[in-house]
Design an enzyme around this catalytic site. Structure first.
Site, short mmCIF file in Angstrom:
data_model
loop_
_atom_site.label_atom_id
_atom_site.label_comp_id
_atom_site.label_asym_id
_atom_site.label_seq_id
_atom_site.Cartn_x
_atom_site.Cartn_y
_atom_site.Cartn_z
N GLY A 9 34.74 -54.90 69.30
CA GLY A 9 34.89 -53.80 68.33
C GLY A 9 33.64 -52.95 68.45
N SER A 128 24.88 -54.79 55.83
CA SER A 128 24.66 -53.52 55.15
C SER A 128 23.59 -52.70 55.83
CB SER A 128 24.26 -53.75 53.69
OG SER A 128 23.97 -52.51 53.08
N LYS A 182 28.20 -59.42 49.63
CA LYS A 182 28.22 -58.05 50.17
C LYS A 182 29.05 -57.14 49.26
CE LYS A 182 27.80 -54.64 53.17
NZ LYS A 182 28.90 -53.71 53.10
N HIS A 185 27.01 -56.38 46.28
CA HIS A 185 25.99 -55.43 46.75
C HIS A 185 26.56 -54.01 46.72
CE1 HIS A 185 24.60 -52.82 50.01
NE2 HIS A 185 23.40 -53.34 49.87
N ASN A 186 27.74 -53.84 47.26
CA ASN A 186 28.35 -52.50 47.29
C ASN A 186 28.66 -52.01 45.88
OD1 ASN A 186 28.30 -53.03 50.03
ND2 ASN A 186 30.26 -52.05 50.42
N GLU A 189 25.56 -50.82 44.47
CA GLU A 189 25.27 -49.54 45.12
C GLU A 189 26.01 -48.40 44.40
OE1 GLU A 189 25.77 -49.75 49.47
OE2 GLU A 189 26.99 -47.93 49.30
N TYR A 190 27.27 -48.61 44.06
CA TYR A 190 28.03 -47.61 43.31
C TYR A 190 27.32 -47.29 41.99
CZ TYR A 190 32.60 -47.67 45.82
OH TYR A 190 33.62 -47.54 46.72
N ARG A 287 33.98 -41.98 39.81
CA ARG A 287 34.46 -41.41 41.08
C ARG A 287 35.93 -41.04 40.96
NH1 ARG A 287 31.74 -44.28 46.41
NH2 ARG A 287 29.67 -44.64 45.52
P1 NBP Z 1 36.09 -48.85 62.13
O1 NBP Z 1 36.25 -49.51 60.83
O2 NBP Z 1 36.33 -47.40 62.24
O3 NBP Z 1 37.05 -49.60 63.18
C1 NBP Z 1 37.18 -49.14 64.53
C2 NBP Z 1 37.20 -50.31 65.46
O4 NBP Z 1 38.30 -51.20 65.15
C3 NBP Z 1 37.42 -49.87 66.89
O5 NBP Z 1 36.64 -50.69 67.73
C4 NBP Z 1 38.90 -50.11 67.09
O6 NBP Z 1 39.28 -50.28 68.42
C5 NBP Z 1 39.05 -51.40 66.35
N1 NBP Z 1 40.45 -51.77 66.08
C6 NBP Z 1 41.36 -51.22 65.23
BR1 NBP Z 1 41.07 -49.74 64.24
N2 NBP Z 1 42.54 -51.84 65.25
C7 NBP Z 1 42.40 -52.84 66.12
C8 NBP Z 1 43.27 -53.86 66.58
N3 NBP Z 1 44.51 -53.99 66.08
N4 NBP Z 1 42.82 -54.71 67.52
C9 NBP Z 1 41.58 -54.59 67.99
N5 NBP Z 1 40.69 -53.67 67.60
C10 NBP Z 1 41.10 -52.79 66.67
O7 NBP Z 1 34.64 -49.16 62.76
P2 NBP Z 1 33.20 -49.16 62.07
O8 NBP Z 1 33.01 -47.96 61.22
O9 NBP Z 1 32.25 -49.42 63.18
O10 NBP Z 1 33.21 -50.39 61.09
C11 NBP Z 1 33.45 -51.72 61.55
C12 NBP Z 1 33.47 -52.65 60.34
O11 NBP Z 1 32.20 -52.63 59.73
C13 NBP Z 1 34.47 -52.25 59.26
O12 NBP Z 1 35.02 -53.42 58.69
C14 NBP Z 1 33.62 -51.54 58.25
O13 NBP Z 1 34.19 -51.63 56.96
C15 NBP Z 1 32.33 -52.31 58.36
N6 NBP Z 1 31.14 -51.56 57.95
C16 NBP Z 1 31.00 -50.26 58.28
C17 NBP Z 1 29.86 -49.59 57.89
C18 NBP Z 1 29.67 -48.16 58.28
O14 NBP Z 1 28.68 -47.58 57.84
N7 NBP Z 1 30.55 -47.56 59.07
C19 NBP Z 1 28.85 -50.24 57.19
C20 NBP Z 1 29.01 -51.57 56.90
C21 NBP Z 1 30.16 -52.22 57.28
P3 NBP Z 1 39.74 -48.99 69.31
O15 NBP Z 1 38.48 -48.38 69.79
O16 NBP Z 1 40.55 -49.62 70.38
O17 NBP Z 1 40.54 -48.10 68.41
#
Ligand code: NBP
Length: 476
Positions: A9, A128, A182, A185-186, A189-190, A287
């Site tokens: 991922g 986080s 976590k 924590h969130n 944060e809210y 919100r």
């Molecule tokens: P996203 O939450 O946007 O997920 C995108 C990823 O999921 C891509 O690698 C995509 O693959 C993969 N994916 C999906 Br969608 N469906 C899939 C499936 N059926 N099989 C395999 N892979 C699949 O990515 P992110 O923003 O990097 O966040 C990742 C996690 O971390 C989430 O759970 C998020 O809640 C958490 N998180 C995010 C943040 C932040 O600031 N963004 C902070 C803390 C935690 P693809 O490339 O093939 O579409």
């Protein structure tokens, strides 16, 4: 030689986490459903360390040394299950599978149980710090077995943020404990963000300050006890001018706050556990209210107060009051959040160390703040503290803040500036300290209409008054 850790991922979070491992000298296997992301990572950042790109799950798994350490960083929910289902048949007993996404802790409990049946360790880990944290050092909250932490902990501690040399990562507890923490924590944060936003609104629409001036006030606060990442970025946002219009940025942004749902989970879980997290709940509701465009349009023009501004002398003192009110309300929001963690820990037998939890939030994460040292110290002094508010530091701070806090809530009401976070925090504080609550009357009402019975202050037992009859009391 084989890779030491694998990340599957590779969107923003996974990519940066993989780079963080590589920058710390680990050989990292990288995989993504869509291979283009894997290729792009290696092309752009291959020079940062040793990446082992894999095109298929099979290739990914065989490239890892055993016991394997695999971090899943995909979209939470169905995608996480899909990836787990794909990986499990390829793994061997003792391997450790980490879900670093924002999973619900009940999903994590379910997955942990399922993988345990295969002899696998499943670690639901809160991470986080967003994109930048993932790259430069996040705050990491792993759950799972003690054995999984032995295999995985040293790597996570390596890539985590450091505060005074200590890693912002600790083994939180079994199964869903990490994701639960976590989630709270969130939620906190809210609450923190809402309180800061209310402080801004009061300074703006109560004291008549401009965004740039408020940015300066916040910068000043950030040199004191309120020092935190959120206060720092708030000052930056307030100081920013929109290039297109020349107006303060905050004035050109649509005032409808969005949410991804972890705040809502926190409140839902708190309701189940019976823990009043009113600060977090108000923040989630605020919100939702902001986003209720039709409702707001319909209510626009309802009568408000005639007084609308403070005079300039009052306005100077008011800024100091708001700082006090913010600190006090923040104490309440955190106290409530830690009570929720305490309750979750008891409900699920996680044995969470609250002081250690506060300590790993000091760096890497969105709520990082100087203030968390106080929470760690409070729980180190007394691990069974019923509420943070009775700890010596907090008690003294509340004593110093409370009259300001009351003035701010009163002024907000008089001027018609909504301050639900400040108000609910103060109401919680006054409710907790009250010798008698009107709950006795509620019990009377319940007994009247539903014969729900009540207990007495002077005798043991359960009683009912014959409200429809001669109003004599009988013991039930
Ligand atoms: P996203 O939450 O946007 O997920 C995108 C990823 O999921 C891509 O690698 C995509 O693959 C993969 N994916 C999906 Br969608 N469906 C899939 C499936 N059926 N099989 C395999 N892979 C699949 O990515 P992110 O923003 O990097 O966040 C990742 C996690 O971390 C989430 O759970 C998020 O809640 C958490 N998180 C995010 C943040 C932040 O600031 N963004 C902070 C803390 C935690 P693809 O490339 O093939 O579409």
């Amino acid at each position: 030689s084989q890779a030491q850790v694998g990340v599957t991922g590779l969107a923003v979070m996974g990519r940066n986490l993989a780079r963080n491992f590589a920058r710390h000298g680990y050989r990292v296997a990288v995989h993504n459903r869509t291979a283009a992301r894997t290729t792009a990572l290696v092309e752009e950042f291959g020079h940062e360390g040793e990446f082992r790109p894999a095109r298929t799950p099979e290739e990914f798994v065989t490239s890892l040394e055993r016991p394997r350490r695999i971090v899943i960083m995909v979209k939470a929910g169905g995608p996480t299950d899909a990836v787990i289902d794909e990986l499990v048949p390829l793994l061997d007993a003792g391997d450790v599978v980490v879900d670093g996404g924002n999973a619900h802790f009940l999903d994590t409990r379910r997955r942990e149980q399922a993988l345990r049946a295969h002899g696998l360790h499943f670690v639901g880990s809160g991470i986080s710090g967003g994109e930048q944290g993932a790259l430069e050092g996040p705050s990491i909250m792993p759950g799972g077995t003690a054995e999984s932490y032995r295999v995985l902990g040293p790597l996570l501690e390596d890539i985590a943020a450091k505060v005074d040399g200590a890693p912002c990562c600790t083994h939180i507890g079994p199964d869903g404990a990490g994701h639960f923490v976590k989630m709270v924590h969130n939620g906190i944060e809210y609450a923190d963000m809402q309180l800061i936003a209310e402080a801004y609104d009061l300074l703006r629409h109560g004291a008549g300050r401009q965004p740039g001036e408020i940015a300066e006030i916040f910068r000043g606060w950030n040199d004191g006890r309120l020092e935190s990442y959120l206060i720092g970025i708030t000052a930056e946002v307030l100081a920013h001018t929109d290039a297109a219009t020349g107006k303060p940025f905050v004035d050109v942004v649509l005032d409808q706050a969005e949410q991804k749902g972890t705040g809502r989970w926190t409140v839902q879980t708190a309701l189940e556990l019976g823990i009043p997290v009113s600060g977090i709940a108000e923040a989630v509701f605020a919100r939702s209210l902001s986003g209720s465009a039709e409702l707001r349009a319909a209510a626009h023009g309802l009568p408000g107060p005639t007084e609308t501004w403070l005079d300039s002398a009052a306005s100077d003192r008011f800024a100091e009051d708001v700082e006090q009110a913010l600190y006090a309300s923040k104490m309440v929001a955190y106290a409530q959040g830690f009570n929720q963690i305490q309750a979750g820990s008891a409900e699920y037998a996680w044995d969470i160390d609250l002081g250690a939890t506060a300590a790993i939030w000091r760096g890497g994460c969105i709520i990082r703040a100087r203030f968390l040292d106080r929470i760690t110290a409070a729980y180190r002094a007394d691990g069974r503290l019923p509420t943070l508010l009775t700890d010596e530091h907090f008690r003294e701070a509340l004593a110093g803040a409370q009259s300001s806090w009351r003035r701010v809530v009163t002024t907000a009401a008089q001027l018609g500036v909504p301050a639900p976070g400040f108000a609910t925090a103060l109401a919680y504080y006054d409710s907790l300290r009250a010798e008698r609550l009107p709950a006795s009357l509620v019990q009377g009402q319940r007994d009247y209409f539903g014969a729900h019975t009540y207990r007495r202050t002077d005798r043991v037992g359960t009683f009912h008054t014959l409200w429809g009859g001669d109003r004599s009391e009988e013991e039930r």
